[in-house]
Design a protein around this motif. Structure first.
Motif, short mmCIF file in Angstrom:
data_model
loop_
_atom_site.label_atom_id
_atom_site.label_comp_id
_atom_site.label_asym_id
_atom_site.label_seq_id
_atom_site.Cartn_x
_atom_site.Cartn_y
_atom_site.Cartn_z
N ASP A 158 35.66 30.17 32.40
CA ASP A 158 35.56 30.84 33.70
C ASP A 158 36.25 32.20 33.66
O ASP A 158 35.76 33.18 34.20
N ASP A 159 37.40 32.27 32.97
CA ASP A 159 38.12 33.55 32.87
C ASP A 159 37.32 34.56 32.07
O ASP A 159 37.26 35.74 32.42
N LEU A 160 36.70 34.09 30.97
CA LEU A 160 35.89 34.99 30.16
C LEU A 160 34.68 35.50 30.94
O LEU A 160 34.33 36.67 30.85
N LEU A 161 34.08 34.60 31.67
CA LEU A 161 32.93 34.99 32.48
C LEU A 161 33.34 36.00 33.55
O LEU A 161 32.64 36.98 33.80
N ALA A 162 34.50 35.79 34.15
CA ALA A 162 34.99 36.70 35.18
C ALA A 162 35.27 38.08 34.60
O ALA A 162 34.96 39.10 35.20
N THR A 163 35.87 38.12 33.40
CA THR A 163 36.14 39.43 32.78
C THR A 163 34.85 40.11 32.37
O THR A 163 34.73 41.34 32.48
N GLU A 165 31.98 39.89 33.88
CA GLU A 165 31.34 40.41 35.08
C GLU A 165 32.04 41.65 35.61
O GLU A 165 31.44 42.49 36.25
N ARG A 166 33.34 41.80 35.31
CA ARG A 166 34.10 42.95 35.80
C ARG A 166 33.88 44.20 34.95
O ARG A 166 34.28 45.29 35.34
N ILE A 167 33.28 44.05 33.80
CA ILE A 167 33.09 45.20 32.90
C ILE A 167 32.12 46.18 33.56
O ILE A 167 31.05 45.81 34.03
#
Length: 175
Positions: A158-163, A165-167
């Motif tokens: 989930d953290d990787l996915l969130a980062t 998406e923030r790129i």
């Protein structure tokens, strides 16, 4: 036909009365009355002197003299729903979280629909109580959401996915 010829003589038609003659009045018979007398509704009954507690009968066409409220008052005879008493704060917290009415109203608000004033008051009251119970039990709402995820691997994904998406893609093109 007539038995005799009419004459034009002027004279007494009948026998004269003597001046001493007094007419004998007959006793009047009282007629038997049937039903109520005419206009009895409008005639006020006469109060007798002997009875002090006689109630004067008012006109039956007039209504009640009791004042009427123009605004509706809460009925004190209505049954008030008894409050549900819980043995522990955990039980009350679980009941609030499982409340179907509350969840439907929150979903309606999240979708952008309006709710009426009573429903909004209900939502505010329940969320306020939920916050109080969480503080009493020492439950942090952010930690409660993280505890729902399955293990460390799922939270890492989930953290990787969130980062990801923030790129910002526009900044990468500058390199």
């Amino acid at each position: 036909m007539a038995s005799g010829k009419k004459s034009r003589k002027i004279g007494l038609i009948g026998v004269r009365k003597s001046p001493d003659f007094k007419r004998v009045e007959k006793e009047k018979r009282n007629k038997k009355l049937l039903g109520k007398p005419a206009g009895s509704r409008n005639n006020q009954p006469v109060a007798s002197d002997g009875a002090k507690n006689t109630k004067i009968n008012n006109d039956p066409r007039l209504g009640s003299k009791k004042p009427v409220d123009l605004f509706a008052q809460p009925n004190p005879l209505e049954k008030v729903k008894p409050k549900i008493k819980f043995f522990t704060p955990e039980q009350e917290l679980a009941n609030i979280e499982n409340d179907e009415k509350l969840s439907l109203l929150i979903n309606k608000l999240d979708s952008g629909q309006d709710v009426d004033r009573a429903s909004q008051h209900y939502i505010d009251e329940k969320l306020k109580r939920h916050k109080q119970l969480c503080e009493m039990l020492g439950i942090d709402e952010d930690n409660a959401r993280d505890d729902d995820s399955n293990g460390d691997e799922a939270s890492d994904e989930d953290d990787l996915l969130a980062t990801f998406e923030r790129i910002n893609v526009n900044k990468l093109n500058d390199f």
